[in-house]
Enzyme design. Sequence first.
Site, PDB file in Angstrom:
ATOM      1  N   SER A 256       3.287  -4.928   8.602  1.00  0.00           N
ATOM      2  CA  SER A 256       1.791  -5.070   8.186  1.00  0.00           C
ATOM      3  C   SER A 256       1.391  -3.449   8.419  1.00  0.00           C
ATOM      4  CB  SER A 256       0.992  -5.175   9.559  1.00  0.00           C
ATOM      5  OG  SER A 256       1.133  -4.497  10.319  1.00  0.00           O
ATOM      6  N   LYS A 257       0.357  -2.896   7.954  1.00  0.00           N
ATOM      7  CA  LYS A 257       0.241  -1.737   7.539  1.00  0.00           C
ATOM      8  C   LYS A 257      -0.340  -1.158   8.293  1.00  0.00           C
ATOM      9  CE  LYS A 257      -2.549  -1.899   3.543  1.00  0.00           C
ATOM     10  NZ  LYS A 257      -3.473  -2.943   2.926  1.00  0.00           N
ATOM     11  N   ARG A 258      -0.057  -1.048  10.013  1.00  0.00           N
ATOM     12  CA  ARG A 258       0.900  -0.500  11.056  1.00  0.00           C
ATOM     13  C   ARG A 258       1.572   0.140  10.627  1.00  0.00           C
ATOM     14  NH1 ARG A 258       2.709  -3.702  14.411  1.00  0.00           N
ATOM     15  NH2 ARG A 258       1.879  -5.043  14.403  1.00  0.00           N
ATOM     16  N   HIS A 259       2.705   0.247  10.040  1.00  0.00           N
ATOM     17  CA  HIS A 259       4.216   0.227   9.727  1.00  0.00           C
ATOM     18  C   HIS A 259       4.155   1.554   8.753  1.00  0.00           C
ATOM     19  CE1 HIS A 259       5.005  -3.491  11.315  1.00  0.00           C
ATOM     20  NE2 HIS A 259       5.551  -2.679  12.445  1.00  0.00           N
ATOM     21  N   GLY A 260       3.291   1.714   8.024  1.00  0.00           N
ATOM     22  CA  GLY A 260       3.046   2.421   7.097  1.00  0.00           C
ATOM     23  C   GLY A 260       2.899   1.852   5.924  1.00  0.00           C
TER      24      GLY A 260
END
Length: 491
Positions: A256-260
């Site tokens: 997800s966006k959390r990872h970049g």
Amino acid sequence: MSGDRRVRVRIAPSPTGYLHVGNVRAALFNWLFARRHGGVFIIRIDDTDRARSDDRYIEDVVSGFRWLGLDWDEGVEVGGPHGTYRQSDRFDRYREVADRLIDMGRAYHDFRSTEEMEELRARARVEKKPPGYYVRRPPGSDPDTARRRLGAGEQAVVRFSNPGRAVGFTDVVRGEVRFEADAIDDFVILRSDGSPTYHLASTVDDIDYGITHVARGEDLLSSTPKHILITEALGGERPVYAHLPLLFGPDGRKLSKRHGDTSLRAYREGGYLPEAVFNYMGLLGWSLDPDNEVFGREEAIAAFDLADVQKSPAVFDPDKLGWMNGVYMRSMATGRFTDLAVASVEEDLGRDLDGDERSRLAGLAPLIQERAKLTTDIGPAARFLFSDITYDDKAWRKVMKADARRALAAARRMLENVGDWNAANIEKALRDMLAAESLNPRKGWQPIRVAITGSNISPPLFESLEALPGEVALARIAAAIARLDLQAGAG
Ligand code: GLU
């Protein structure tokens, strides 16, 4: 199975957002498979959701795949025997197929309300049955009754009528897959506004376009028995299925966006090279050789097989992609890197370089190349050569300490006497300076670096000085001394 048919594969992005790395990985595997087998790679646009689809995302798909070097033989923009390859242009075709399924008794109009359907699902939940257990053809849904009710203005969806049997298939990646009859409900194929669902549109296209292999994300695995049922009802040829492993972040959770950044666009604009992204995407669920992660297009084409794709989730790690980009940056031929450097610097400066500036940049380019991880590192690393510098505050405070003024003043004196302005003579002068002033390289040279580049991180010092006209280098050292004096006076 596809027998001896020529391989025809497709990628079918929905233009409701920027192209996701998961779609890029699926596109790459389809493309490799097509190229390996002399097949046809198709880009179809799944834009049945007209409210959320936007042409700028189609543009993003087209430019993204072109940037990556994934060429397609049929599809959006390039055309082919099947029209525009956009589902929004084929609604009539999907309705015609739905009508045919109704006539055959394989689909029916369902007039039940959302609340009624919700009750059926709730009942299945309570009884610990699969969610679609009670979603079945209700009495009174024969075509004549339906026609009368539709004529009277009632609203209905069209559902596929599940024959009530299990569906099994051999997935190239996952092996034998089986869905019990209970697990497949009478799913909707046409909404009450007449628009097709993904299941109908995708299956009709796969049949009409003669798709032989469907390689797509594992998130769509539970859709596949539905597509198989529709294909069988229509007498179509069942493609071979390959469900590609999900992408996880380095922490083992779903990407997800959390990872970049998860859009290809972010990497295109963020200084990544297409060949590095191509190579990295190729590692997401497949490997050419466990001991060699760096490979080119031709090698990958020659070796790729869907059957070698792994079942377990693949990890998308932006840091590793960054590392791989550095590998490609460093291995680029010098000439190509210099061209890239000129283009990057010109873009950074907003003007063209003249002949003299180009040759000064060419001199320093190999040293910039050794240190650059991203193409966007080049402009900032070379900026000091062609425009006035601004001091990085932190670098200035860190470096311009007690001995800095003495070092700068001595360096200025020694450098004024350098005859031929080249790195070797500059180095000699600056070593003599250290000896004369009893300074170590860090104390003696870091102030010079900040004085001429504005930063404490730069290409190597002697070559950086050489790449500047001598009088500019000396003027910058003088300016730094003046600034120190001003600070001392103010303090
Ligand atoms: N439009 C679907 C997606 O973007 C693709 C579905 C398919 O490959 O069948 O996920």
